[in-house]
Design an enzyme around this catalytic site. Structure first.
Site, PDB file in Angstrom:
ATOM      1  N   ASN A 190       0.833  -1.209   0.000  1.00 47.31           N
ATOM      2  CA  ASN A 190       0.000   0.000   0.000  1.00 47.31           C
ATOM      3  C   ASN A 190       0.866   1.258   0.000  1.00 47.31           C
ATOM      4  OD1 ASN A 190       0.627  -0.780   2.694  1.00 47.31           O
ATOM      5  ND2 ASN A 190      -1.106   0.351   3.535  1.00 47.31           N
ATOM      6  N   VAL A 191       0.326   2.276  -0.657  1.00 46.28           N
ATOM      7  CA  VAL A 191       1.009   3.563  -0.773  1.00 46.28           C
ATOM      8  C   VAL A 191      -0.003   4.657  -0.421  1.00 46.28           C
ATOM      9  CG1 VAL A 191       2.175   5.176  -2.333  1.00 46.28           C
ATOM     10  CG2 VAL A 191       2.578   2.713  -2.558  1.00 46.28           C
TER      11      VAL A 191
ATOM     12  N   GLU B 254      -3.177  -4.433  -3.054  1.00 49.09           N
ATOM     13  CA  GLU B 254      -3.682  -5.243  -4.166  1.00 49.09           C
ATOM     14  C   GLU B 254      -3.633  -4.470  -5.480  1.00 49.09           C
ATOM     15  OE1 GLU B 254      -5.032  -4.709  -1.227  1.00 49.09           O
ATOM     16  OE2 GLU B 254      -6.219  -6.401  -0.512  1.00 49.09           O
TER      17      GLU B 254
ATOM     18  N   CYS C 113     -10.251  -5.329   0.870  1.00 50.41           N
ATOM     19  CA  CYS C 113     -11.367  -4.389   1.024  1.00 50.41           C
ATOM     20  C   CYS C 113     -12.333  -4.549  -0.154  1.00 50.41           C
ATOM     21  CB  CYS C 113     -10.838  -2.946   1.099  1.00 50.41           C
ATOM     22  SG  CYS C 113     -10.319  -2.265  -0.490  1.00 50.41           S
TER      23      CYS C 113
HETATM   24  N1  THU Z   1      -5.335  -1.514   2.675  1.00 52.15           N
HETATM   25  C1  THU Z   1      -4.809  -2.294   1.679  1.00 52.15           C
HETATM   26  O1  THU Z   1      -3.694  -2.055   1.199  1.00 52.15           O
HETATM   27  N2  THU Z   1      -5.549  -3.338   1.239  1.00 52.15           N
HETATM   28  C2  THU Z   1      -6.763  -3.717   1.742  1.00 52.15           C
HETATM   29  O2  THU Z   1      -7.392  -4.625   1.207  1.00 52.15           O
HETATM   30  C3  THU Z   1      -7.280  -3.043   2.931  1.00 52.15           C
HETATM   31  C4  THU Z   1      -6.643  -1.726   3.247  1.00 52.15           C
HETATM   32  C5  THU Z   1      -4.546  -0.376   3.145  1.00 52.15           C
HETATM   33  C6  THU Z   1      -5.072   0.969   2.733  1.00 52.15           C
HETATM   34  C7  THU Z   1      -4.506   1.870   3.810  1.00 52.15           C
HETATM   35  O3  THU Z   1      -3.211   2.297   3.414  1.00 52.15           O
HETATM   36  C8  THU Z   1      -4.385   0.980   5.023  1.00 52.15           C
HETATM   37  O4  THU Z   1      -4.526  -0.353   4.556  1.00 52.15           O
HETATM   38  C9  THU Z   1      -5.432   1.250   6.095  1.00 52.15           C
HETATM   39  O5  THU Z   1      -6.712   1.219   5.555  1.00 52.15           O
END
Ligand code: THU
Length: 134
Positions: free
Chosen positions: A44-45, A57, A88
């Site tokens: 995640n970024v 993802e 999510c």
């Molecule tokens: N996040 C993801 O990378 N993937 C998911 O399926 C759920 C949430 C990240 C987004 C954000 O940077 C952090 O988790 C908190 O929501």
């Protein structure tokens, strides 16, 4: 196709350590097995404009196409503790199109299918039914 779940989880943990998550402090790593045997990863970024966040993802799916495409067979996604994280809602939609209903997602207690995570999901077939687009 044989799925090396331990290897996928290890790849997800490794890329999780590359996450840019200074705002949520919730790093995520995702590793996907492609139908040709490749493993693609993403983290995640986040952004100072919070809503701009890119989920792990999303990065993984970008790498899927950037390295030649194909279909996702399985994915392991982990949080900062290395525990399995279910995608999510937005990412379920994204994964649906790249892996389909039988794609497997690592979870506590054993893998689950995309069909379980996104029952009766919307996808390209719905567009094709109206417009004939594949
Ligand atoms: N996040 C993801 O990378 N993937 C998911 O399926 C759920 C949430 C990240 C987004 C954000 O940077 C952090 O988790 C908190 O929501």
């Amino acid at each position: 196709m044989e799925i090396d779940w331990d290897g996928l989880r290890a790849a997800a943990v490794a890329v999780m350590h590359r996450a840019y998550a200074p705002y949520s402090k919730f790093p995520v790593g995702a590793a996907g097995l492609v139908d040709d045997g490749r493993v693609v990863v993403g983290c995640n970024v986040e952004n100072a404009a919070y809503g701009v966040v890119l989920c792990a993802e999303c990065g993984m799916v970008s790498q899927l196409h950037a390295t030649g495409g194909g279909r996702l067979v399985a994915m392991a996604c982990v949080n900062g503790d290395g525990d399995p994280l279910l995608p999510c809602g937005r990412c379920r939609q994204l994964l649906w199109e790249q892996g389909g209903p039988r794609m497997l997602i690592d979870a506590e207690g054993g893998p689950v299918t995309m069909a379980e995570l996104l029952p009766r999901g919307f996808g390209p077939a719905e567009l094709a039914a109206v417009h004939g687009i594949e």
